[in-house]
Scaffold this motif. Structure first.
Motif, PDB file in Angstrom:
ATOM      1  N   PRO A 316      45.256  34.352  25.431  1.00  0.00           N
ATOM      2  CA  PRO A 316      46.732  33.629  25.626  1.00  0.00           C
ATOM      3  C   PRO A 316      47.244  32.736  25.626  1.00  0.00           C
ATOM      4  O   PRO A 316      46.035  31.442  25.441  1.00  0.00           O
ATOM      5  CB  PRO A 316      46.478  34.546  26.796  1.00  0.00           C
ATOM      6  CG  PRO A 316      44.895  34.646  27.375  1.00  0.00           C
ATOM      7  CD  PRO A 316      44.261  35.182  26.451  1.00  0.00           C
ATOM      8  N   ASP A 317      48.118  32.073  25.530  1.00  0.00           N
ATOM      9  CA  ASP A 317      48.423  31.007  25.242  1.00  0.00           C
ATOM     10  C   ASP A 317      48.442  30.083  25.999  1.00  0.00           C
ATOM     11  O   ASP A 317      48.188  28.232  26.083  1.00  0.00           O
ATOM     12  CB  ASP A 317      50.053  30.669  24.956  1.00  0.00           C
ATOM     13  CG  ASP A 317      50.562  31.237  23.388  1.00  0.00           C
ATOM     14  OD1 ASP A 317      49.247  31.503  22.600  1.00  0.00           O
ATOM     15  OD2 ASP A 317      51.908  31.302  23.586  1.00  0.00           O
ATOM     16  N   ASN A 318      48.089  30.206  27.732  1.00  0.00           N
ATOM     17  CA  ASN A 318      47.522  29.064  28.540  1.00  0.00           C
ATOM     18  C   ASN A 318      46.034  29.060  28.307  1.00  0.00           C
ATOM     19  O   ASN A 318      45.937  28.274  29.506  1.00  0.00           O
ATOM     20  CB  ASN A 318      48.069  29.834  29.630  1.00  0.00           C
ATOM     21  CG  ASN A 318      47.319  31.206  30.745  1.00  0.00           C
ATOM     22  OD1 ASN A 318      46.553  32.247  30.096  1.00  0.00           O
ATOM     23  ND2 ASN A 318      47.733  31.755  31.313  1.00  0.00           N
ATOM     24  N   MET A 319      45.623  29.747  27.769  1.00  0.00           N
ATOM     25  CA  MET A 319      43.622  28.930  27.352  1.00  0.00           C
ATOM     26  C   MET A 319      43.835  27.958  26.655  1.00  0.00           C
ATOM     27  O   MET A 319      42.582  28.102  26.682  1.00  0.00           O
ATOM     28  CB  MET A 319      43.416  30.085  27.710  1.00  0.00           C
ATOM     29  CG  MET A 319      42.706  31.084  28.609  1.00  0.00           C
ATOM     30  SD  MET A 319      41.920  33.283  28.828  1.00  0.00           S
ATOM     31  CE  MET A 319      40.377  31.934  28.846  1.00  0.00           C
ATOM     32  N   LYS A 320      45.170  27.951  25.646  1.00  0.00           N
ATOM     33  CA  LYS A 320      44.887  26.974  24.675  1.00  0.00           C
ATOM     34  C   LYS A 320      45.209  25.963  24.593  1.00  0.00           C
ATOM     35  O   LYS A 320      45.700  25.625  24.388  1.00  0.00           O
ATOM     36  CB  LYS A 320      46.074  27.663  23.605  1.00  0.00           C
ATOM     37  CG  LYS A 320      45.449  29.506  23.138  1.00  0.00           C
ATOM     38  CD  LYS A 320      46.368  29.610  21.914  1.00  0.00           C
ATOM     39  CE  LYS A 320      46.239  31.215  21.686  1.00  0.00           C
ATOM     40  NZ  LYS A 320      47.119  31.642  20.648  1.00  0.00           N
ATOM     41  N   THR A 321      44.242  25.656  25.927  1.00  0.00           N
ATOM     42  CA  THR A 321      44.094  24.182  26.191  1.00  0.00           C
ATOM     43  C   THR A 321      42.640  23.200  26.621  1.00  0.00           C
ATOM     44  O   THR A 321      41.499  23.883  26.447  1.00  0.00           O
ATOM     45  CB  THR A 321      44.832  23.682  28.040  1.00  0.00           C
ATOM     46  OG1 THR A 321      43.995  24.247  28.573  1.00  0.00           O
ATOM     47  CG2 THR A 321      46.624  24.426  27.648  1.00  0.00           C
ATOM     48  N   HIS A 322      42.395  22.355  26.595  1.00  0.00           N
ATOM     49  CA  HIS A 322      41.297  22.043  27.170  1.00  0.00           C
ATOM     50  C   HIS A 322      40.836  21.828  27.285  1.00  0.00           C
ATOM     51  O   HIS A 322      39.099  22.168  27.598  1.00  0.00           O
ATOM     52  CB  HIS A 322      41.744  19.821  26.188  1.00  0.00           C
ATOM     53  CG  HIS A 322      39.592  19.600  26.453  1.00  0.00           C
ATOM     54  ND1 HIS A 322      38.749  19.557  25.166  1.00  0.00           N
ATOM     55  CD2 HIS A 322      39.307  18.638  27.483  1.00  0.00           C
ATOM     56  CE1 HIS A 322      37.730  18.692  25.284  1.00  0.00           C
ATOM     57  NE2 HIS A 322      38.034  18.625  27.225  1.00  0.00           N
ATOM     58  N   ALA A 323      41.201  22.004  29.150  1.00  0.00           N
ATOM     59  CA  ALA A 323      40.766  22.497  30.104  1.00  0.00           C
ATOM     60  C   ALA A 323      40.218  23.767  30.137  1.00  0.00           C
ATOM     61  O   ALA A 323      39.372  24.078  30.641  1.00  0.00           O
ATOM     62  CB  ALA A 323      41.455  22.044  31.090  1.00  0.00           C
ATOM     63  N   ARG A 324      41.001  24.460  29.457  1.00  0.00           N
ATOM     64  CA  ARG A 324      40.529  25.787  29.221  1.00  0.00           C
ATOM     65  C   ARG A 324      39.971  26.460  28.377  1.00  0.00           C
ATOM     66  O   ARG A 324      39.637  27.764  28.965  1.00  0.00           O
ATOM     67  CB  ARG A 324      41.526  27.059  30.134  1.00  0.00           C
ATOM     68  CG  ARG A 324      42.433  26.432  31.839  1.00  0.00           C
ATOM     69  CD  ARG A 324      43.445  27.665  32.242  1.00  0.00           C
ATOM     70  NE  ARG A 324      42.394  29.025  32.226  1.00  0.00           N
ATOM     71  CZ  ARG A 324      43.322  29.551  32.420  1.00  0.00           C
ATOM     72  NH1 ARG A 324      44.533  30.056  32.012  1.00  0.00           N
ATOM     73  NH2 ARG A 324      42.349  31.047  32.690  1.00  0.00           N
ATOM     74  N   ILE A 325      39.706  25.969  27.216  1.00  0.00           N
ATOM     75  CA  ILE A 325      39.769  26.677  25.852  1.00  0.00           C
ATOM     76  C   ILE A 325      38.398  27.060  25.509  1.00  0.00           C
ATOM     77  O   ILE A 325      37.690  28.428  24.953  1.00  0.00           O
ATOM     78  CB  ILE A 325      40.101  25.489  24.650  1.00  0.00           C
ATOM     79  CG1 ILE A 325      39.814  26.877  23.694  1.00  0.00           C
ATOM     80  CG2 ILE A 325      38.729  25.005  25.026  1.00  0.00           C
ATOM     81  CD1 ILE A 325      40.668  27.398  22.590  1.00  0.00           C
ATOM     82  N   GLY A 326      37.167  26.797  26.731  1.00  0.00           N
ATOM     83  CA  GLY A 326      35.531  26.509  26.906  1.00  0.00           C
ATOM     84  C   GLY A 326      35.779  27.758  27.262  1.00  0.00           C
ATOM     85  O   GLY A 326      34.571  28.658  27.737  1.00  0.00           O
TER      86      GLY A 326
END
Length: 449
Positions: A316-326
């Motif tokens: 999902p798009d909301n996981m495509k951030t540095h904070a959550r991509i891990g």
């Protein structure tokens, strides 16, 4: 006749019982793979010594310095995301501390849980030949794994034994270091082996550091961060003659089918552009750009390079951030749509990127000469590589080094085929003529050099 039959039997057994090697490139890089380079300075340096490849003395502080990027050598896009440090640290040790003569037994969901480093350096010196070495190595690994399985079975019944055996002690010590708490029956399912890669990378860097400056130029011309050129080390250890068991070829490990979308691969003409480090870099740039456009994050685009984009589209798009991509790549995550190998690919890339960026801490500086300036030209009429080299006064060995994609110097090259020749200054225009012009002024990263 009996000797031939026995040799055939050994080879068959070896193929049927190969040692698990989960790093992307699973072959040992030999000095003969580097034969197109001038290796004389290497053999007379500490860099290429057996001690440097197999007996490294790396202070543990080096890992902390590299992982936090103390010198600011890594772009912000490739800082280690939250939740991935333990996985990246594991692979950093695989690529820098352990050689192909060592096998790590660890927990695949919790890479900080390392049960044992199996050391085969002495066996490599005493075994009669490579086949015998690998058979004895495999036998010892299987025996060890069987002992661990039995120890896990005992601990599942009695988690706190008063007099634990040798393997029970190792399990208790290793699992006691992780914050994750599971039953021993669960830990038992995650036992995995990984062969070290230090000597592969040391040899590969001899070629990589020659090509990286021009590869960086190519990626910059496409607007791609130069850090991504280090992905070739994950794919092939930058073995110039790399051919995988599946048939992938070159430093970027393109399969024949996927390569034909970007490069010329024609047996009849004696041409395979997968073998050109620079032409295949252009192809890799185009593929990575397409992945980025589809998936929206470099971490996903990098993973898709090796494993395809299908499952990654589910992120999902909301996981495509540095904070959550891990969360996508965490070995223990229940939110990831990826299998084990896909989850680890980005960690492997980051580990190699940090290892190469801080190579002075882990390997030393390769004593390799920089590549001379080259220019790419298109062939205006069908001519053989031999004719072109002779007409321009280029020694054939140098012409072949610059154009390894030309497999037969006697066959005529097709019109508009691109060749590399020595020049006064670099001119990659013919190679990257379709690159976006606005991307050519990208600021280069700090490599500490």
């Amino acid at each position: 006749m009996r000797n031939k039959s026995f040799a055939s039997f050994l080879i068959t057994m070896l193929l049927l019982s190969a040692v698990p090697a989960n790093a992307v490139y699973d072959r040992i890089v030999t000095w003969s793979d580097m034969s197109s380079l001038d290796l004389a300075p290497v053999f007379h340096s500490q860099y290429g010594s057996p001690a440097n490849m197999y007996e490294p003395l790396i202070p543990q502080s080096a890992y902390g310095l590299a992982l936090r990027d103390a010198d600011g050598r890594i772009g912000n896009e490739f800082k280690i995301p939250p939740g991935m440090r333990e996985s990246v640290n594991f692979w950093l040790h695989i690529y820098t501390e352990y050689s192909t003569q060592q096998v790590v037994l660890f927990d695949e969901q919790h890479p900080e849980v390392v049960y044992e480093i199996m050391d085969f350096r002495e066996l490599s010196k005493t075994a009669r030949n490579r086949i015998v070495y690998e058979l004895l190595q495999e036998r010892r690994i299987k025996k060890n794994i069987k002992s661990y399985r039995e120890a896990f079975r005992k601990l599942a019944k009695n988690p706190r034994p008063k007099n634990p055996g040798e393997f029970e002690k190792k399990i208790l010590a290793a699992t006691g270091k992780t914050r994750h708490k599971h039953k021993f029956s669960e830990f038992s399912k995650n036992l995995r082996t990984q062969t070290g890669q230090r000597d592969n990378i040391i040899k590969g860097l001899l070629a990589a550091e020659v090509f990286f400056p021009k590869m960086d130029q190519i990626f910059s011309s496409y607007g791609i961060p130069s850090e991504l050129t280090r992905l070739a080390l994950v794919e092939s250890s930058f073995n110039l003659g790399a051919i995988s068991r599946a048939g992938a070829s070159g430093v970027w490990q393109f399969m024949r089918k996927s390569a034909k979308e970007y490069m010329l691969v024609d047996e009849n003409r004696g041409i395979d552009e997968r073998r050109s480090p620079l032409k295949s870099t252009v192809a890799a740039a185009k593929l990575l750009l397409r992945n980025k456009k589809i998936l929206g994050h470099w971490a996903l685009a990098i993973t898709a390079y090796n494993h395809g984009a299908s499952n990654l589209k589910k992120v999902p798009d909301n996981m495509k951030t540095h904070a959550r991509i891990g969360e996508v790549f965490s070995p223990c995550s229940k939110k990831s749509p990826l299998g084990w190998a896909s989850r680890n690919y980005y960690s492997e890339f980051l580990a190699v990127l940090y290892a190469e960026s801080y190579r002075h801490l882990f390997y030393g500086e390769p004593p390799a000469k920089s590549m001379r300036s080259i220019a790419f030209h298109t062939v205006d009429a069908p001519r053989s590589a031999f004719e072109i080299a002779m007409s321009k006064g280029i020694p054939l060995h140098e012409f072949h080094f610059l154009n390894p994609d030309i497999l037969d110097v006697r066959k005529k090259l097709p019109r508009k085929f691109v060749i590399a020749i020595p020049a006064e200054a670099d001119n990659l225009a013919a190679l990257v003529k379709k690159a976006p012009k606005q991307a050519s002024l990208m600021k280069p990263r700090n490599t500490g050099g």
